[in-house]
Write a protein that holds these residues in place. Structure first.
Motif, PDB file in Angstrom:
ATOM      1  N   LYS A  56       2.250  -3.300  -7.799  1.00 28.31           N
ATOM      2  CA  LYS A  56       1.401  -2.293  -6.837  1.00 28.31           C
ATOM      3  C   LYS A  56       2.291  -2.027  -5.611  1.00 28.31           C
ATOM      4  N   THR A  57       2.826  -2.725  -5.018  1.00 26.26           N
ATOM      5  CA  THR A  57       3.568  -2.250  -3.521  1.00 26.26           C
ATOM      6  C   THR A  57       4.767  -1.283  -4.032  1.00 26.26           C
ATOM      7  N   GLY A  60       3.304   2.020  -4.417  1.00 27.73           N
ATOM      8  CA  GLY A  60       2.915   2.631  -3.167  1.00 27.73           C
ATOM      9  C   GLY A  60       4.251   3.056  -2.441  1.00 27.73           C
ATOM     10  N   ASP A 182      -1.706  -1.093   1.750  1.00 27.92           N
ATOM     11  CA  ASP A 182      -1.197  -2.096   0.773  1.00 27.92           C
ATOM     12  C   ASP A 182      -1.512  -3.382   1.432  1.00 27.92           C
ATOM     13  N   ILE A 214      -4.575  -0.828  -1.927  1.00 24.51           N
ATOM     14  CA  ILE A 214      -4.043  -1.836  -2.911  1.00 24.51           C
ATOM     15  C   ILE A 214      -4.611  -3.374  -2.654  1.00 24.51           C
TER      16      ILE A 214
END
Ligand SMILES: Nc1ncnc2c1ncn2[C@@H]1O[C@H](COP(=O)(O)OP(=O)(O)O)[C@@H](O)[C@H]1O
Ligand SMILES: [Mg+2]
Length: 327
Positions: A56-57, A60, A182, A214
């Motif tokens: 996920k990070t 981003g 995030d 996120i």
């Protein structure tokens, strides 16, 4: 759901991100993001959910071009932003996208006052008049539940929840077209998490923000997202509206993730069964390769054709049951 038929602000297509983690003795590539696609439309909050380490990070950071993709495309307002990094492209990205980070202590410069931190983006955007900048800073501080008197203080003088409010103020003061948040509340105490989520929710409505949110579990995004993408091991496995994800989750991983969220009702909480996702047991992709397939309108699942057929039948049966119940 917001205007799904308008042009997306952000469009991610077949995005791949790999890291080279070669050592002296061994070549090694980590495939952190594996062929994911999703769009974020004006005014919507798209929740990107999945357990720690699923990418996920990295996704981003790639969107703001802290990382470069190994393949695929990212467009912002229709403009491709994966090309060679120029000053102009950096300015284009930073004037359109703001980030809210998980760790407010790390993301706020300890040597800058709150006014300097929040004002930085305004100056980058071209605002010059000192009084104008200060007025904007005061107004945004009040909007996020802080006071103008706190503008001259430093990050360490604030609590974790207040620092996250400062992070939010810094993100929204420049009126970005997209905010990437995030895991903005993961590092906070549970009691403070709700306050920050409520603040973000109010701001989202008031300012019609577009957010890529996120999170590592589905309970945080439940109250916050319009659509949700469920990620596992670098892949997106299910994308649908929030209502569909909670009412008709089909991918076994989504169901496992949902079963991990505690239920506020004590009776259903007692009955809650934790599901475990074991891909090798769930799928046989030896003959048919999986791909992102639509099983109902705007509800996509990473599945083989035969799995998708089963999901579609299940979907129709459930809709029929629910309609009968209502009658
Ligand atoms: N800079 C990096 N170098 C090497 N591997 C990385 C780097 N950043 C992330 N990874 C790896 O990529 C995967 C996804 O990480 P991340 O995007 O941080 O996951 P998440 O945010 O979902 O917890 C993990 O396996 C992680 O170890
Ligand atoms: Mg992360």
């Amino acid at each position: 759901m917001k205007e799904l038929n308008s042009n997306p602000i952000l469009s991610v297509k077949n995005l791949n991100i790999s890291f080279n983690t070669n050592t002296k003795f061994k070549k090694h590539i980590v495939k952190a993001v594996d062929d994911i696609s999703f769009d974020v439309y004006p005014g919507e909050t798209f929740g990107l959910v999945g357990e720690s380490g699923c990418g996920k990070t990295t996704t981003g950071r790639c969107i703001i071009r802290l990382y470069s993709p190994s393949g695929g495309s990212i467009t912002l307002h229709g403009r491709e932003i994966t090309g060679p990094m120029t000053k102009e492209l950096r300015r284009y990205i930073s004037s359109n996208i703001s980030m809210i980070f998980q760790d407010s202590m790390e993301s706020l410069n300890p040597r800058m006052t709150i006014a300097e931190i929040i004002g930085e983006g305004l100056r980058v955007k071209g605002l010059k008049d000192k009084n104008d900048i200060l007025e904007k800073i005061y107004a945004i501080l009040e909007k996020v539940g802080l006071t103008r008197e706190q503008a001259g203080r430093y990050p360490h003088e604030f609590s974790g929840g207040q620092r996250q409010r400062i992070g939010i103020a810094r993100a929204i003061v420049v009126a970005p077209s997209l905010i990437i948040a995030d895991e903005p509340v993961s590092a906070l105490d549970v009691s403070i998490q709700a306050q920050v989520i409520n603040l973000l929710n109010d701001l989202k409505k008031e300012l019609n923000l577009t957010i890529l949110f996120i999170a590592h579990n589905l309970s945080v995004v439940k109250y916050f997202s319009d659509r949700i993408g469920v990620m596992y091991c670098g892949r997106l496995l299910e994308v649908a509206s929030k209502e569909e994800i909670y009412q008709y989750p089909y991918h076994p991983y989504t169901r496992a993730l949902l079963s991990a969220s505690p239920n506020p009702n004590p009776l259903s909480e007692k009955r809650r069964e934790r599901l475990v996702y074991e891909p090798a047991k769930e799928h046989d992709y030896s003959a048919e390769k999986p791909e992102m397939l639509e099983i109902s309108e705007n509800h996509l699942i990473f599945a083989s054709q035969s799995e998708a057929e089963q999901y579609r039948k299940l979907y129709e049966r459930r809709i029929e049951n629910d309609t009968n119940k209502k009658c």
